[in-house]
Design a protein around this motif. Structure first.
Motif, PDB file in Angstrom:
ATOM      1  N   THR A  30       0.817  -1.217   0.000  1.00  0.00           N
ATOM      2  CA  THR A  30       0.000   0.000   0.000  1.00  0.00           C
ATOM      3  C   THR A  30       0.852   1.270   0.000  1.00  0.00           C
ATOM      4  O   THR A  30       0.310   2.368  -0.077  1.00  0.00           O
ATOM      5  N   GLY A  31       2.172   1.133   0.090  1.00  0.00           N
ATOM      6  CA  GLY A  31       3.050   2.295   0.166  1.00  0.00           C
ATOM      7  C   GLY A  31       3.316   2.939  -1.174  1.00  0.00           C
ATOM      8  O   GLY A  31       3.267   2.290  -2.217  1.00  0.00           O
ATOM      9  N   GLU A  32       3.622   4.233  -1.135  1.00  0.00           N
ATOM     10  CA  GLU A  32       4.007   4.923  -2.369  1.00  0.00           C
ATOM     11  C   GLU A  32       5.462   4.656  -2.739  1.00  0.00           C
ATOM     12  O   GLU A  32       5.877   4.874  -3.870  1.00  0.00           O
ATOM     13  N   ILE A  33       6.234   4.161  -1.761  1.00  0.00           N
ATOM     14  CA  ILE A  33       7.594   3.698  -1.999  1.00  0.00           C
ATOM     15  C   ILE A  33       7.659   2.226  -1.633  1.00  0.00           C
ATOM     16  O   ILE A  33       7.193   1.826  -0.563  1.00  0.00           O
ATOM     17  N   VAL A  34       8.240   1.413  -2.521  1.00  0.00           N
ATOM     18  CA  VAL A  34       8.409  -0.013  -2.247  1.00  0.00           C
ATOM     19  C   VAL A  34       9.904  -0.281  -2.088  1.00  0.00           C
ATOM     20  O   VAL A  34      10.687  -0.026  -3.007  1.00  0.00           O
ATOM     21  N   ALA A  35      10.286  -0.763  -0.923  1.00  0.00           N
ATOM     22  CA  ALA A  35      11.688  -1.062  -0.641  1.00  0.00           C
ATOM     23  C   ALA A  35      11.888  -2.572  -0.632  1.00  0.00           C
ATOM     24  O   ALA A  35      10.934  -3.343  -0.453  1.00  0.00           O
ATOM     25  N   PHE A  36      13.157  -2.976  -0.822  1.00  0.00           N
ATOM     26  CA  PHE A  36      13.472  -4.402  -0.887  1.00  0.00           C
ATOM     27  C   PHE A  36      14.741  -4.716  -0.097  1.00  0.00           C
ATOM     28  O   PHE A  36      15.692  -3.938  -0.090  1.00  0.00           O
ATOM     29  N   THR A  37      14.728  -5.873   0.544  1.00  0.00           N
ATOM     30  CA  THR A  37      15.937  -6.480   1.079  1.00  0.00           C
ATOM     31  C   THR A  37      15.693  -7.977   1.085  1.00  0.00           C
ATOM     32  O   THR A  37      14.663  -8.454   0.590  1.00  0.00           O
ATOM     33  N   ASP A  38      16.641  -8.757   1.617  1.00  0.00           N
ATOM     34  CA  ASP A  38      16.524 -10.213   1.612  1.00  0.00           C
ATOM     35  C   ASP A  38      16.548 -10.764   3.031  1.00  0.00           C
ATOM     36  O   ASP A  38      17.007 -10.096   3.966  1.00  0.00           O
ATOM     37  N   ALA A  39      16.109 -12.007   3.176  1.00  0.00           N
ATOM     38  CA  ALA A  39      15.991 -12.606   4.492  1.00  0.00           C
ATOM     39  C   ALA A  39      17.335 -12.754   5.193  1.00  0.00           C
ATOM     40  O   ALA A  39      17.408 -12.697   6.429  1.00  0.00           O
TER      41      ALA A  39
END
Length: 321
Positions: free
Chosen positions: A98-107
């Motif tokens: 639902t965010g206007e920014i989508v961030a990513f990282t890994d487990a």
């Protein structure tokens, strides 16, 4: 292709952020990962964590449900069981975001407390579509980890300096949702190179700039066995082959057995004796002594990955929001 600039910050700029993390058999990593997520300084009311189980066979699904029960307003659980791919899992998270920014990282990453705060700040500039943070190594424990740390294998400085176009690895990356709506999501059937592909598509469409936030730090453990190291570098080679097919990226020069033999002979009869003397004097480490053969091992693995890779037609598919 696009000019790189460094990050600016603003305390007043606090968009809603969705952090998407694909997880496959992450049972051992989840406790530390969750601690890192809970320690983030970004306002929790502006944040959601989307943890996507990618058909794990260990206790990942059970642990995720327990975590979601404890933090229902912050952590949401999704699952991607149809396609065994971290990119398909990320797409599942993006669709639920639902965010206007989508961030990513890994487990298996360990974001530092101010990571999201610093990573998101540059988006105050509306012409920025992608922000890339830095990836540093957790303290190395063995020879191979020390070698990778010396080489800064995981650092974004390598991807940001790519001669075709800069990009960021999904271990530390944020993208404006509007950009994803315009160019589409990750290629779900690709098994490597999807981070470069999506960053390049955004920049090639002139949707927005890429910016580097060097203080937005995620830590990562280097590979610590020869099998893992070989797999990592073969994947790098496959990625280059795929990106050659998709974007026309120049293929890496193969390293021949003759060249490999020459470099090993030079190491054995020139470098090793010199470094051994330095080691006795305390001016060289085991990594210095074995740097050349380990480097040749990774170079051969990358070359093999590039040589043997074949991109499937399904891997060219781009999913959309």
């Amino acid at each position: 292709m696009n000019e790189l600039v460094h990050a600016t910050t603003s305390d007043a700029f606090l968009p809603r952020v969705s952090l998407v993390i694909p997880i496959y058999n992450g049972e051992a990593d989840l406790p530390e990962l969750i601690n890192c997520l809970l320690a983030q300084t970004y306002p929790k009311q502006k944040l959601e964590y989307l943890l996507v189980d990618n058909n794990s066979s260990d206790r990942t699904a059970v642990i995720l449900q327990e975590i979601a029960t404890k933090f229902p307003s912050l952590i949401r659980i999704e699952s991607e069981n149809q396609i065994q791919s971290s990119y398909a899992a990320r797409n599942k998270g993006i669709r639920a975001a639902t965010g206007e920014i989508v961030a990513f990282t890994d487990a298996d990453c360990r974001p530092q407390p101010k990571w999201l705060e610093v990573l998101i700040a540059p988006f105050i500039n509306l012409d920025i579509a992608i922000v890339v943070g830095e990836i540093t190594a957790l303290s190395p424990n063995n020879l191979l980890e020390h070698f990778a740390a010396r080489q800064e294998t995981l650092s974004q400085k390598h991807t940001l300096a790519h001669k075709f176009c800069p990009y960021g690895q999904t271990a530390n990356l944020a993208i404006r949702r509007q950009a994803l709506q315009k160019v589409g999501l990750f290629r779900p059937y690709l098994d490597s190179g999807g981070d470069a592909d999506i960053c390049w598509r955004i920049q090639q469409e002139n949707i927005g700039r890429l910016e580097f936030a060097p203080e937005a730090i995620v830590q990562h453990r280097h590979r610590n066995t020869l099998k893992e190291l070989e797999s990592q570098w073969r994947r790098y080679g496959r990625s280059n082959r795929y990106l050659h097919e998709l974007h026309g990226v120049e293929l890496m020069r193969d390293i021949t057995l003759k060249e490999c033999g020459y470099r090993l002979a030079r190491w054995l009869f020139k470098e090793l004796p010199t470094d051994s003397i330095k080691s006795l004097a305390g001016r060289a480490s085991l990594v210095d002594l074995l740097n050349t053969p380990i480097g040749l091992f990774t170079a051969r693995a990358r070359a093999a990955g590039q040589r043997e890779a074949k991109i499937l037609e399904t891997a060219k598919i781009i999913e959309t929001l």
